[in-house]
Design a protein around this motif. Structure first.
Motif, short mmCIF file in Angstrom:
data_model
loop_
_atom_site.label_atom_id
_atom_site.label_comp_id
_atom_site.label_asym_id
_atom_site.label_seq_id
_atom_site.Cartn_x
_atom_site.Cartn_y
_atom_site.Cartn_z
N SER A 113 0.79 -1.15 0.02
CA SER A 113 0.06 0.02 -0.02
C SER A 113 0.90 1.20 -0.16
O SER A 113 1.89 1.33 0.79
CB SER A 113 -1.02 0.08 1.19
N CYS A 115 1.11 4.51 1.47
CA CYS A 115 0.48 5.14 2.57
C CYS A 115 1.69 5.95 3.47
O CYS A 115 2.38 5.56 3.89
CB CYS A 115 -0.34 4.23 3.55
N VAL A 121 -1.90 1.40 7.76
CA VAL A 121 -2.17 0.36 7.03
C VAL A 121 -2.60 -0.93 8.13
O VAL A 121 -3.59 -1.29 7.81
CB VAL A 121 -0.97 -0.05 6.07
N THR A 124 -5.85 0.01 9.75
CA THR A 124 -6.94 -0.13 8.65
C THR A 124 -7.35 -1.63 8.65
O THR A 124 -8.54 -2.07 8.70
CB THR A 124 -6.93 0.48 7.43
N ALA A 143 4.12 -1.10 3.40
CA ALA A 143 3.65 0.13 3.22
C ALA A 143 4.70 1.14 2.98
O ALA A 143 5.83 1.04 3.32
CB ALA A 143 2.94 0.61 4.70
#
Length: 212
Positions: A113, A115, A121, A124, A143
């Motif tokens: 991701s 981010c 991350v 989430t 991330a």
């Protein structure tokens, strides 16, 4: 074969603020930080140059923005405030759980991701019941804020493949953004874009062994 999934816009949808500087200001104020009157301008200004493809950690940006207005804040406070500002409710997208389950049946699975918020991350994934306590939890989380590089650049995909113990050529990355997630296919991995293959179809093809 190993499979990685983008997070935001692929596995989950998040309720993002249209004015993130206000969300950060609220969390800073709650921690006793004197937010300057022109905070929006400070937040939206650049305070450091980053090499192309490098991630700009948002907590660092917040500290630099405050320092530009002679407000000092600790690294821990900035990090906590930024995470709190962006730790918002999320919705798991249709087909996401099925795609994760099918991917696990084929081999190792990661979340890869872009981010800029440290810890977001993982937070989430927990919110979506896809964290460490879930049978669908990824084997690795990469991330950009931790890796230091953003998609579509090769190092973040290489780090994801390494975390899963496979060569880059054996990595299949699933995402919603042709510009960023599509980068996997341009650096030696395989990219699968949701505009061409929706998540329910990703799950079906993984089960059939025909995703790529």
């Amino acid at each position: 074969m190993a499979v990685s999934f983008d997070l935001f816009g692929t596995l989950v949808d998040a309720e993002r603020s249209d004015a993130p500087w206000d969300a950060v200001a609220e969390r800073l104020d709650a921690r006793g930080v004197s937010v300057p009157d022109d905070w929006e301008a400070a937040y939206r200004s650049s305070h450091r140059e980053y090499d192309r493809g490098r991630e700009a950690p948002l907590d660092e940006h917040v500290r630099l923005a405050l320092a530009s207005r002679d407000v000092e804040v600790s690294e821990a406070t900035a990090r906590e405030a930024v995470l709190a500002a962006f730790d918002v409710p999320v919705t798991v997208r249709d087909g996401a759980r099925e795609a994760l389950a099918a991917a696990h049946d084929r081999g190792p699975v990661a979340v890869c991701s872009n981010c800029s918020v440290p810890g977001l991350v993982e937070r989430t994934l927990d919110r979506a019941d896809l964290g460490l306590d879930s049978p669908l939890a990824p084997d690795a989380v990469v991330a950009s804020v931790d890796c230091g590089w953003r998609k579509p650049f090769e190092p973040i995909f290489a780090a994801t493949a390494e975390a899963l113990g496979v060569p880059l050529s054996a990595l299949v990355h699933v995402g919603d953004d042709a510009r960023t997630d599509g980068g996997a296919g341009r650096v030696g991995a395989t990219s699968v874009l949701l505009e061409e293959v929706p998540l329910p179809t990703v799950a079906a093809r993984l089960r059939e062994g025909t995703l790529c």
